[in-house]
Design a protein around this motif. Structure first.
Motif, mmCIF file in Angstrom:
data_model
loop_
_atom_site.group_PDB
_atom_site.id
_atom_site.type_symbol
_atom_site.label_atom_id
_atom_site.label_comp_id
_atom_site.label_asym_id
_atom_site.label_seq_id
_atom_site.Cartn_x
_atom_site.Cartn_y
_atom_site.Cartn_z
ATOM 1 N N MET A 62 0.854 -1.186 0.000
ATOM 2 C CA MET A 62 0.000 0.000 0.000
ATOM 3 C C MET A 62 0.891 1.237 0.000
ATOM 4 S SD MET A 62 -3.252 0.914 -0.052
ATOM 5 C CE MET A 62 -4.180 -0.457 0.649
ATOM 6 N N ALA A 63 0.725 2.086 -1.002
ATOM 7 C CA ALA A 63 1.493 3.323 -1.115
ATOM 8 C C ALA A 63 0.655 4.508 -0.660
ATOM 9 C CB ALA A 63 1.942 3.527 -2.558
ATOM 10 N N GLN A 64 1.312 5.632 -0.406
ATOM 11 C CA GLN A 64 0.659 6.907 -0.111
ATOM 12 C C GLN A 64 -0.163 6.885 1.179
ATOM 13 O OE1 GLN A 64 -1.410 8.356 -3.616
ATOM 14 N NE2 GLN A 64 0.142 7.463 -4.969
ATOM 15 N N VAL A 65 0.299 6.131 2.164
ATOM 16 C CA VAL A 65 -0.358 6.131 3.477
ATOM 17 C C VAL A 65 0.165 7.333 4.263
ATOM 18 C CG1 VAL A 65 -0.749 4.834 5.608
ATOM 19 C CG2 VAL A 65 -0.561 3.624 3.416
ATOM 20 N N SER A 66 -0.743 8.154 4.765
ATOM 21 C CA SER A 66 -0.304 9.441 5.313
ATOM 22 C C SER A 66 -0.737 9.719 6.755
ATOM 23 C CB SER A 66 -0.819 10.582 4.416
ATOM 24 O OG SER A 66 -2.233 10.544 4.325
ATOM 25 N N SER A 67 -1.483 8.819 7.388
ATOM 26 C CA SER A 67 -1.917 9.092 8.759
ATOM 27 C C SER A 67 -1.683 7.866 9.643
ATOM 28 C CB SER A 67 -3.407 9.469 8.791
ATOM 29 O OG SER A 67 -4.223 8.339 8.550
ATOM 30 N N PRO A 68 -1.460 8.083 10.941
ATOM 31 C CA PRO A 68 -1.247 6.949 11.848
ATOM 32 C C PRO A 68 -2.417 5.972 11.848
ATOM 33 C CG PRO A 68 -0.617 9.013 12.910
ATOM 34 C CD PRO A 68 -1.288 9.382 11.620
ATOM 35 N N ARG A 69 -3.641 6.509 11.819
ATOM 36 C CA ARG A 69 -4.817 5.634 11.859
ATOM 37 C C ARG A 69 -4.882 4.764 10.603
ATOM 38 N NH1 ARG A 69 -7.449 2.043 14.076
ATOM 39 N NH2 ARG A 69 -9.688 1.956 13.678
ATOM 40 N N ALA A 70 -4.654 5.358 9.446
ATOM 41 C CA ALA A 70 -4.678 4.580 8.206
ATOM 42 C C ALA A 70 -3.569 3.530 8.190
ATOM 43 C CB ALA A 70 -4.540 5.508 7.000
#
Length: 419
Positions: free
Chosen positions: A366-374
């Motif tokens: 998974m690319a472009q993950v930008s938040s701790p929750r995600a």
């Protein structure tokens, strides 16, 4: 009842007729993600789509609006054959929408269909098809006198920047995290830079826009590869281990000239150094021919440690990859709220994706993950490798593998270039 022009009505009654069914895939997902903006975005999709299609039709072809896209009725079977024209429409329309943040989940599927007399009317009724307004207006055509009729008034074409979108691009390296080992294992390489006219910050394929998108994609791939080769040589001289995931668009491989230019760059590396390279092939869409996919993976085999497919979010059909050597399959993370993270629907889609990949014995990315929750949601859903600003800031140089605990990521931001 649709009031067809006489030449189409006659063919429908007495002869076989061929069509291209153009479907907007995942448009419901786009609607859910866009919220209040949906009305404007829907109009943009269909208006730009209609304009794009019409510019590629023969003068006697007809375009119909239907419940999930458009239907093109081919007036005749003149070259190129309708099947090839439908395939070309699919590739070009998907490329046209690539890079639009709001349409990240959207893809276009074009089916070539053939009907016998009487069958098409039944099919169109089931699709709630209506004649597109512009189809009622004559297109420019030559009459017997040799003079050209005045063209109809057309909607304004979206502004396409003629400036070089890659002129100010820089190449950056982002860590790829293995949550099982809690290690940043690989450098994911991409380009980023400002829009030449607006200054808006772009990254990845967002930089490849305009009328020459295919050429920009090929140039993008070579720019990223060139910089990666420089970094491979530096890491080798420093006796540091490293791995690099580099992009290549499937159209770069399919076109002979761009393929040879790309492969010639890799040939500058010795075979041991080529093992530093791992390719992620993007631009693979629902309508991409299986022969192109198999050729792409086969062609890359001698030039690196392996290859993966970077698909559009929501694309779960892995059957086109049954006959290719592919260890990984990836998605870009969809847009989401920083605090609440991914929506229940998105999480369900990701779990479905990881389940199918596991059945096919492929690991997931998974690319472009930008938040701790995600990030936590992706790990819980079974994603094997993760990249994005939450993992680490983009850098202009590569890093060897290093230990990285989940607790060390909570406050990571990309100070150089926010997206």
């Amino acid at each position: 009842m649709i009031d067809f022009p006489p030449h189409i009505a006659e063919r429908m009654r007495h002869g076989d007729i061929e069509i291209c069914q153009i479907q907007f895939i995942n448009i419901e997902l786009v609607r859910r993600q866009s919220g209040e903006r949906w009305g404007a975005l829907k109009a943009k999709v269909f208006d730009i789509g209609a304009f794009f299609i019409e510019k590629r039709l023969h003068k006697d072809d007809i375009i119909l609006r239907c419940k999930d896209g458009y239907i093109v009725i081919f007036a005749d079977a003149l070259p190129p054959p309708p099947a090839l024209r439908a395939e070309a429409l699919s590739l070009e329309m998907n490329e046209f929408f690539v890079g639009e943040e709001a349409f990240r989940a959207l893809s276009i599927k074009c089916n070539h269909l053939k009907f016998q007399p009487g069958e098409l009317a039944v099919f169109l009724a089931g699709q709630n098809a209506t004649l597109n307004e512009s189809a009622r207006m004559p297109r420019a055509a030559s009459d017997d006198s040799g003079e050209t009729a005045a063209p109809p008034i057309e909607p304004k074409k979206p502004d396409l920047v003629e400036s070089d979108p890659l002129s100010d691009a820089e190449i950056v390296f982002e860590p790829v995290w293995d949550p099982r080992l809690e290690t940043a294992t690989t450098n994911m390489v991409l380009a980023r830079g400002p829009h030449p006219q607006t200054g808006h910050k772009l990254r990845g394929r967002q930089l490849c826009f305009g009328d020459n998108r295919r050429r920009h994609n090929a140039r993008y791939d070579c720019l990223v590869l060139n910089r990666t080769i420089e970094e491979i040589q530096s890491m080798r001289e420093a006796r540091q281990p490293a791995a690099f995931s580099v992009p290549i668009h499937i159209q770069t491989i399919c076109r002979r000239e761009s393929r040879m230019e790309y492969f010639n760059l890799i040939r500058a590396l010795s075979e041991p150094l080529r093992r530093y390279l791992f390719f992620y092939i993007d631009g693979i869409l629902a309508g991409t021919p299986i022969s192109q996919i198999e050729d792409a993976f086969r062609s890359l085999r001698p030039f690196g440690a392996g290859a993966m497919a970077m698909l559009e979010f929501g694309h779960t059909d892995l059957s086109p990859f049954n006959n290719v050597e592919m260890r990984l399959v990836g998605w870009p993370c969809p847009a989401h709220e920083p605090v609440s993270g991914l929506s229940p629907v998105q999480i369900k889609d990701i779990r479905h994706f990881t389940g199918i990949a596991k059945q096919k014995k492929r690991r997931t990315f998974m690319a472009q993950v930008s938040s701790p929750r995600a990030l936590d949601q992706c790990v819980e859903a079974g994603i094997d490798f993760i990249a994005g600003t939450i993992i680490g800031a983009s850098q202009t140089y590569a890093s060897p593998p290093y230990a990285l605990r989940r607790s060390e990521m909570a406050n990571v931001t990309d100070d150089i270039f926010e997206v």
